[in-house]
Design a protein around this motif. Structure first.
Motif, mmCIF file in Angstrom:
data_model
loop_
_atom_site.group_PDB
_atom_site.id
_atom_site.type_symbol
_atom_site.label_atom_id
_atom_site.label_comp_id
_atom_site.label_asym_id
_atom_site.label_seq_id
_atom_site.Cartn_x
_atom_site.Cartn_y
_atom_site.Cartn_z
ATOM 1 N N PRO A 125 -10.656 5.942 -6.458
ATOM 2 C CA PRO A 125 -10.689 4.668 -7.194
ATOM 3 C C PRO A 125 -9.291 4.090 -7.397
ATOM 4 O O PRO A 125 -9.097 2.876 -7.274
ATOM 5 C CB PRO A 125 -11.341 5.055 -8.529
ATOM 6 C CG PRO A 125 -12.175 6.252 -8.203
ATOM 7 C CD PRO A 125 -11.432 6.997 -7.127
ATOM 8 N N ALA A 126 -8.312 4.926 -7.660
ATOM 9 C CA ALA A 126 -6.943 4.413 -7.893
ATOM 10 C C ALA A 126 -6.387 3.809 -6.602
ATOM 11 O O ALA A 126 -5.752 2.738 -6.621
ATOM 12 C CB ALA A 126 -6.049 5.542 -8.377
ATOM 13 N N ASP A 127 -6.651 4.453 -5.467
ATOM 14 C CA ASP A 127 -6.154 3.912 -4.196
ATOM 15 C C ASP A 127 -6.883 2.609 -3.838
ATOM 16 O O ASP A 127 -6.288 1.688 -3.285
ATOM 17 C CB ASP A 127 -6.316 4.938 -3.065
ATOM 18 C CG ASP A 127 -5.280 6.060 -3.175
ATOM 19 O OD1 ASP A 127 -4.295 5.893 -3.927
ATOM 20 O OD2 ASP A 127 -5.464 7.106 -2.510
ATOM 21 N N ARG A 128 -8.154 2.529 -4.181
ATOM 22 C CA ARG A 128 -8.877 1.257 -3.937
ATOM 23 C C ARG A 128 -8.217 0.131 -4.724
ATOM 24 O O ARG A 128 -8.073 -0.986 -4.225
ATOM 25 C CB ARG A 128 -10.336 1.381 -4.364
ATOM 26 C CG ARG A 128 -11.137 2.221 -3.405
ATOM 27 C CD ARG A 128 -12.584 2.260 -3.839
ATOM 28 N NE ARG A 128 -13.314 3.203 -3.008
ATOM 29 C CZ ARG A 128 -14.559 3.589 -3.240
ATOM 30 N NH1 ARG A 128 -15.219 3.127 -4.278
ATOM 31 N NH2 ARG A 128 -15.155 4.438 -2.442
ATOM 32 N N VAL A 144 0.853 -1.198 0.000
ATOM 33 C CA VAL A 144 0.000 0.000 0.000
ATOM 34 C C VAL A 144 0.886 1.245 0.000
ATOM 35 O O VAL A 144 0.661 2.200 -0.752
ATOM 36 C CB VAL A 144 -0.956 0.002 1.219
ATOM 37 C CG1 VAL A 144 -1.614 1.359 1.419
ATOM 38 C CG2 VAL A 144 -2.027 -1.076 1.057
ATOM 39 N N ASN A 145 1.918 1.186 0.808
ATOM 40 C CA ASN A 145 2.838 2.316 0.893
ATOM 41 C C ASN A 145 3.516 2.581 -0.459
ATOM 42 O O ASN A 145 3.543 3.717 -0.949
ATOM 43 C CB ASN A 145 3.873 2.007 1.985
ATOM 44 C CG ASN A 145 4.701 3.232 2.313
ATOM 45 O OD1 ASN A 145 5.780 3.405 1.758
ATOM 46 N ND2 ASN A 145 4.191 4.087 3.173
ATOM 47 N N GLN A 146 3.986 1.484 -1.079
ATOM 48 C CA GLN A 146 4.647 1.642 -2.388
ATOM 49 C C GLN A 146 3.658 2.134 -3.438
ATOM 50 O O GLN A 146 3.938 3.058 -4.198
ATOM 51 C CB GLN A 146 5.205 0.299 -2.879
ATOM 52 C CG GLN A 146 6.479 -0.125 -2.202
ATOM 53 C CD GLN A 146 6.796 -1.598 -2.482
ATOM 54 O OE1 GLN A 146 6.020 -2.319 -3.119
ATOM 55 N NE2 GLN A 146 7.934 -2.045 -1.974
ATOM 56 N N GLY A 147 2.474 1.495 -3.448
ATOM 57 C CA GLY A 147 1.486 1.787 -4.493
ATOM 58 C C GLY A 147 0.952 3.209 -4.423
ATOM 59 O O GLY A 147 0.459 3.741 -5.422
ATOM 60 N N THR A 148 0.993 3.808 -3.225
ATOM 61 C CA THR A 148 0.496 5.186 -3.102
ATOM 62 C C THR A 148 1.672 6.162 -2.969
ATOM 63 O O THR A 148 1.502 7.294 -2.539
ATOM 64 C CB THR A 148 -0.441 5.345 -1.881
ATOM 65 O OG1 THR A 148 0.294 5.006 -0.694
ATOM 66 C CG2 THR A 148 -1.662 4.448 -1.971
ATOM 67 N N SER A 171 -12.412 -0.914 7.008
ATOM 68 C CA SER A 171 -13.542 -0.095 7.447
ATOM 69 C C SER A 171 -14.202 0.583 6.243
ATOM 70 O O SER A 171 -13.521 1.152 5.384
ATOM 71 C CB SER A 171 -13.027 0.969 8.419
ATOM 72 O OG SER A 171 -13.888 2.060 8.442
ATOM 73 N N GLU A 172 -15.514 0.530 6.202
ATOM 74 C CA GLU A 172 -16.237 1.144 5.079
ATOM 75 C C GLU A 172 -16.072 2.677 5.118
ATOM 76 O O GLU A 172 -16.086 3.336 4.087
ATOM 77 C CB GLU A 172 -17.710 0.725 5.140
ATOM 78 C CG GLU A 172 -18.538 1.039 3.928
ATOM 79 C CD GLU A 172 -18.036 0.415 2.612
ATOM 80 O OE1 GLU A 172 -17.223 -0.525 2.614
ATOM 81 O OE2 GLU A 172 -18.463 0.925 1.553
ATOM 82 N N THR A 173 -15.871 3.212 6.323
ATOM 83 C CA THR A 173 -15.645 4.663 6.442
ATOM 84 C C THR A 173 -14.391 5.046 5.671
ATOM 85 O O THR A 173 -14.365 6.028 4.930
ATOM 86 C CB THR A 173 -15.433 5.044 7.940
ATOM 87 O OG1 THR A 173 -16.448 4.424 8.690
ATOM 88 C CG2 THR A 173 -15.422 6.538 8.167
ATOM 89 N N LEU A 174 -13.352 4.245 5.849
ATOM 90 C CA LEU A 174 -12.112 4.516 5.124
ATOM 91 C C LEU A 174 -12.320 4.289 3.627
ATOM 92 O O LEU A 174 -11.925 5.115 2.796
ATOM 93 C CB LEU A 174 -10.986 3.606 5.641
ATOM 94 C CG LEU A 174 -9.720 3.620 4.785
ATOM 95 C CD1 LEU A 174 -9.058 4.992 4.813
ATOM 96 C CD2 LEU A 174 -8.729 2.557 5.241
ATOM 97 N N TRP A 175 -12.939 3.157 3.298
ATOM 98 C CA TRP A 175 -13.089 2.781 1.881
ATOM 99 C C TRP A 175 -13.763 3.902 1.087
ATOM 100 O O TRP A 175 -13.373 4.215 -0.026
ATOM 101 C CB TRP A 175 -13.893 1.481 1.789
ATOM 102 C CG TRP A 175 -13.839 0.847 0.450
ATOM 103 C CD1 TRP A 175 -14.833 0.832 -0.492
ATOM 104 C CD2 TRP A 175 -12.736 0.140 -0.123
ATOM 105 N NE1 TRP A 175 -14.407 0.154 -1.605
ATOM 106 C CE2 TRP A 175 -13.121 -0.287 -1.408
ATOM 107 C CE3 TRP A 175 -11.450 -0.178 0.327
ATOM 108 C CZ2 TRP A 175 -12.288 -1.011 -2.254
ATOM 109 C CZ3 TRP A 175 -10.612 -0.899 -0.512
ATOM 110 C CH2 TRP A 175 -11.023 -1.304 -1.784
#
Ligand code: GCU
Length: 334
Positions: free
Chosen positions: A255-258, A57-61, A246-250
């Motif tokens: 869309p790119a981060d998802r 996640v860290n790399q991808g963002t 968490s849906e709050t975070l989602w």
């Protein structure tokens, strides 16, 4: 209690930080980390896989989103952490599908005894439409499933061998707080005793309970085999571990981060499944060194008593019956 109080305080403080202050866009390069809490030890394959998820996640963002992993139930047991995640105070967690069934009944399908023929059948079901449908079931309850991890098959361990269901009679057996697990234990004739995972070793040691049921990794890594020497491999339940967000975070992710989260979850799950297989090959030797005695009971009488739960579930949950049927059809494939 002390652990819980300090854990909750920490979580609420950190949780408020990300809930209120984390900017997931590019403006703040050094925003606070998202909390990923779970109850396994740092040696457990799931912990290694969650670290890998955090890294991806860290790399991808490009460093915009960071994930901090809190192991060992520091922030509470599975049930408590799911509740914190629903409130938005915890971003992600890995829990058993047995813990999830009281929050979203679809997960109970995966906990039905003797439903899966073997590991291949299990993952073919999880990685197909059935698994996808179940992962989406928590959304109305404020969490979303991202990936399934291997948690092996659960079998009994106690101070004595469990070779026939009659051997469970009069035994206080710890189960997870899952209606399916409780009912299965009742049908088999044992006395189901729900207890949090963190209390299990002491519970066995002090004979508050007579036995428990879990996979080989827990028996060895959490040293339960030191205090319950007989491991009887009836392999009654194959319940996966599940990474949920968490849906709050989602809802706040682009869309790119998802896509980054989904890819990281998939990569982490495949990595964990490989680690699990490598580890379980080695663990039988370690268990024997610990003094564990393995038994291979005839499964037929256990199946005869527990499998009717599958049809009973279809009757009490007609809206989920198609999932059980689909898994059974998958089982019939050569
Ligand atoms: C499994 C599962 C854990 C769970 C544990 C338990 O090991 O992976 O998530 O907490 O069982 O029995 O409580």
């Amino acid at each position: 209690m002390k652990r819980l109080t300090s854990g909750l305080l920490l979580v609420l403080a950190l949780g408020l930080l990300w809930l209120g202050a984390v900017d997931l866009g590019s403006r703040f390069q050094r925003s606070p980390s998202l909390i990923l809490a779970h109850n396994m030890d740092t040696q457990h394959p799931v912990h290694q896989a969650l670290l890998r998820f955090a890294e991806r996640v860290n790399q991808g963002t490009r460093g915009r989103i960071r994930v901090a992993v809190y192991p060992n139930g520091q922030l509470g047991n599975e049930r408590e952490v799911i509740e914190l995640l629903q409130l938005g105070a915890v971003a992600l967690t890995k829990v058993s599908s047995l813990s999830l069934e009281t929050f979203a009944p679809g997960y109970a399908v995966l906990n039905l005894p003797f439903l899966f023929r073997d590991r291949d059948h299990f993952f073919a079901s999880l990685d197909g439409p059935v698994g996808e449908e179940i992962l989406a079931q928590g959304v109305s309850r404020r969490f979303r499933g991202l990936a399934y991890y291997d948690a092996g098959a659960r079998s009994f361990y106690a101070q004595k061998p469990i070779l026939r269901p009659q051997d469970l009679k009069g035994l206080k057996m710890r189960v997870m707080s899952s209606p399916t697990a409780i009912e299965m234990m009742q049908r088999l004739g044992g006395s189901p005793t729900p207890m949090a995972f963190g209390e299990l070793y002491t519970g066995l040691q002090q004979r508050v309970i007579d036995g428990a049921e879990n996979n080989l990794v827990i028996l060895v890594q959490n040293r339960h085999g030191e205090v319950a020497k007989h491991y009887s491999l009836d392999e009654h339940i194959m319940a996966p571990d599940v990474l949920i967000v968490s849906e709050t975070l989602w809802q706040r992710l682009s869309p790119a981060d998802r896509d980054v989260f989904r890819a990281a979850a998939r990569d982490s799950a495949l990595y964990q499944r490989q680690l699990w297989q490598d580890l379980t090959r080695k663990l039988a030797v370690q268990a024997e060194k610990m003094g564990v005695i393995f038994h291979h009971p005839d499964k037929a009488p256990f199946i005869a008593l527990a499998r009717p739960l599958q049809d009973a579930f279809g009757v009490t949950h007609p809206e989920l019956r198609h999932l059980v049927d689909a898994i059974r059809r998958e089982q019939e494939r050569p």
